[in-house]
Write a protein that holds these residues in place. Sequence first.
Motif, short mmCIF file in Angstrom:
data_model
loop_
_atom_site.label_atom_id
_atom_site.label_comp_id
_atom_site.label_asym_id
_atom_site.label_seq_id
_atom_site.Cartn_x
_atom_site.Cartn_y
_atom_site.Cartn_z
N ALA A 164 -9.24 -0.66 72.56
CA ALA A 164 -10.53 0.00 72.76
C ALA A 164 -11.45 -0.26 71.57
O ALA A 164 -12.64 -0.51 71.75
N ARG A 191 -3.56 -8.81 78.78
CA ARG A 191 -4.88 -8.71 78.17
C ARG A 191 -5.99 -8.87 79.21
O ARG A 191 -6.98 -8.14 79.20
N ASP A 232 -4.47 3.26 72.82
CA ASP A 232 -5.30 2.16 73.31
C ASP A 232 -5.86 1.42 72.11
O ASP A 232 -6.96 1.69 71.65
N GLU A 233 -5.10 0.46 71.59
CA GLU A 233 -5.52 -0.28 70.41
C GLU A 233 -6.63 -1.27 70.71
O GLU A 233 -7.35 -1.69 69.81
N MET A 245 -1.80 5.29 79.31
CA MET A 245 -1.67 4.70 77.99
C MET A 245 -1.59 5.78 76.92
O MET A 245 -2.40 6.71 76.93
N GLN A 270 -5.71 3.85 82.61
CA GLN A 270 -6.03 4.32 81.26
C GLN A 270 -5.32 5.65 80.94
O GLN A 270 -5.00 5.92 79.80
N TYR A 279 -6.25 -5.75 81.25
CA TYR A 279 -6.96 -4.71 80.50
C TYR A 279 -8.46 -4.94 80.59
O TYR A 279 -9.24 -4.01 80.82
#
Length: 136
Positions: free
Chosen positions: A107, A88, A104-105, A101, A98, A91
Amino acid sequence: MNAVLDAIALALVLAGALLCLTAAIGVVRFRDVPTRLHAATKPQVLGLLLICVAIALAMRSWPVTAFLVPVVLIQLATAPLSAHMIGRQAYRNGRLDQASMVVDELAEADSPEPPAGDPGRHDAPGGSGAPPRPGG
């Protein structure tokens, strides 16, 4: 019977040590954070589990086994949590690729836009409409 248990314990220690070694090599060799986290958590936890089972078999003592159970449980609880926290943070710092991925939950969760609806209301449906009091 003791020789068989000792041979099983030896095989488990070797397998656990190899898994821990592959985890260390994976952390050094992999380039991005998710693959490093995968290498740091999954084989390392299984390697520790195999080594603890081998110790319990070799020692053949209930106090030793009772000591190893919390070690395994703490490792099973902390490894996924620490990997989640590191992932996390990576990120949030922009250390993840990016483009690699698929979904991308985070975002939507990290977007600065307020959710749809009245942003001034904080009550549950059917509530009084008054803002919550400080301290509860």
